[in-house]
Design a protein around this motif. Structure first.
Motif, short mmCIF file in Angstrom:
data_model
loop_
_atom_site.label_atom_id
_atom_site.label_comp_id
_atom_site.label_asym_id
_atom_site.label_seq_id
_atom_site.Cartn_x
_atom_site.Cartn_y
_atom_site.Cartn_z
N LYS A 140 -7.62 7.49 11.20
CA LYS A 140 -7.72 6.08 11.59
C LYS A 140 -6.86 5.21 10.68
O LYS A 140 -6.21 4.26 11.13
N GLN A 143 -2.83 6.35 11.41
CA GLN A 143 -2.28 6.42 12.76
C GLN A 143 -1.36 5.25 13.09
O GLN A 143 -0.29 5.41 13.68
N SER A 144 -1.77 4.04 12.70
CA SER A 144 -0.99 2.85 13.07
C SER A 144 0.38 2.83 12.41
O SER A 144 1.35 2.32 12.99
#
Length: 337
Positions: A140, A143-144
């Motif tokens: 999480k 990922q961005s």
């Protein structure tokens, strides 16, 4: 009849002197018996190009790729694409390979880089023992950053993700098996070219590695860990040839990997005894039924291919009076500088 193919990575030891005499006396009766009824049909030695000291893809990966019909492009054997295709087949509700075409794939493996005396060494990611909860938290968080650079991440297994992007189609990368226990500098993305000749994809991934190192340095997921997760390794890059999906795959025996990577000769010989009893013995039994077999033994810089064959009269006589010395089979010399 097609031969059953068994491939044993790390099954040949690179000797630097006295190890050869130890290998000659190795207690591997089933291997000796199988080899007495086989012939060596091929030897392939790595063609190492400067400035590297070894190929990006080790011999066992190249032997596997050749057996299934993949183009043998060093550092671009599409392991991640293969894993994505298998994952899609097993989880039909998730489509990976059908999107973003044409697309390349890579593994993103979380890892520990150990700094000592100005050198950064790759630890074995298996020692990190990343659980599902830690994996989800870091996925999480990271990922961005990948998405901003056009790389889609997909969960695969704890500590290892699948990355998808056209940037990964033709990007050579070094196998984890080449880097574990070694200085990472000669193996970073783009290591096979001069720094001023780095491709845009290589530059992007090196920047991402730097960004993720800064992110992980203070990340709460590392609190209380004996070994910190402080970077990632990108490997297994490439696009999967559609025709290769239909090829039968060899049986791969991973038993010798850990001791070989640790350069533990005694542990490696003990692991070989396990392989001898549980892999080679059944092969020997099948040989008695007339089933053709192929055995591929792999070292650090070469692999040897053996095919089963009914021994001739003179071969039986020669084996009786001069049994096979395993140092001629399991010992290989280091590459010359």
């Amino acid at each position: 009849m097609t031969s059953a193919l068994t491939l044993i990575p790390f099954s040949m030891w690179t000797t630097h002197g006295p190890e050869a005499s130890v290998l000659a006396k190795a207690d591997l009766p089933n291997l000796r018996a199988w080899l007495a009824q086989a012939r060596r049909v091929d030897v392939q030695v790595d063609d190492v190009q400067e400035p590297l000291l070894a190929t990006l893809s080790p011999p066992h990966e190249r032997a596997w790729a050749l057996s299934v019909g993949w183009p043998a492009t060093d550092g671009a054997l599409p392991w991640a694409a293969h894993a994505a295709a298998e994952h899609e087949a097993q989880t039909s509700h998730v489509s990976l390979t059908s999107t973003a075409s044409p697309s390349g794939w890579a593994f993103i493996s979380l890892c520990n880089w150990h700094v000592s005396n100005g050198q950064v060494t790759m630890g074995d990611p298996a020692y990190l023992q990343i659980d599902e909860a830690t994996d989800a938290i870091l996925f999480k968080a990271m990922q961005s950053f990948f998405a901003e650079d056009g790389i889609a991440l997909h969960p695969f297994k704890p500590g290892q993700w699948l990355a998808q992007s056209p940037l990964l189609v033709d990007l050579p990368t070094a196998s984890l098996d080449r880097v574990i226990g070694r200085n990472i500098d000669p193996w970073l993305v783009g290591c096979h070219v001069a720094a001023d000749a780095l491709s845009p994809a290589a530059k992007l991934l090196r920047r991402l590695q730097n960004e993720m190192q800064m992110l992980l340095y203070t990340h709460p997921a590392n609190e209380g860990r004996g070994l910190t997760i402080n970077s990632f390794w990108v490997h297994g890059t490439g696009a999967l040839p559609v025709s290769a999906l239909q090829q039968p795959e060899p049986t791969v025996i991973p038993t010798l990997r850990q001791s070989a990577l640790q350069q533990d000769l005694i542990g490696w010989l003990e692991a070989w005894q396990h392989v001898d009893a549980h892999v080679i013995a059944p092969m020997l039994a099948r040989l008695a039924t007339g089933e053709p077999q192929r055995l591929v033994l792999c070292g650090e810089h070469e692999f040897h291919v053996y095919d089963s064959a009914a021994p001739s009269f003179w071969q039986r006589v020669r084996t009786h009076f001069a049994p096979i010395s395993l140092d001629t089979v399991l010992a290989v010399a280091p590459l010359k500088d």
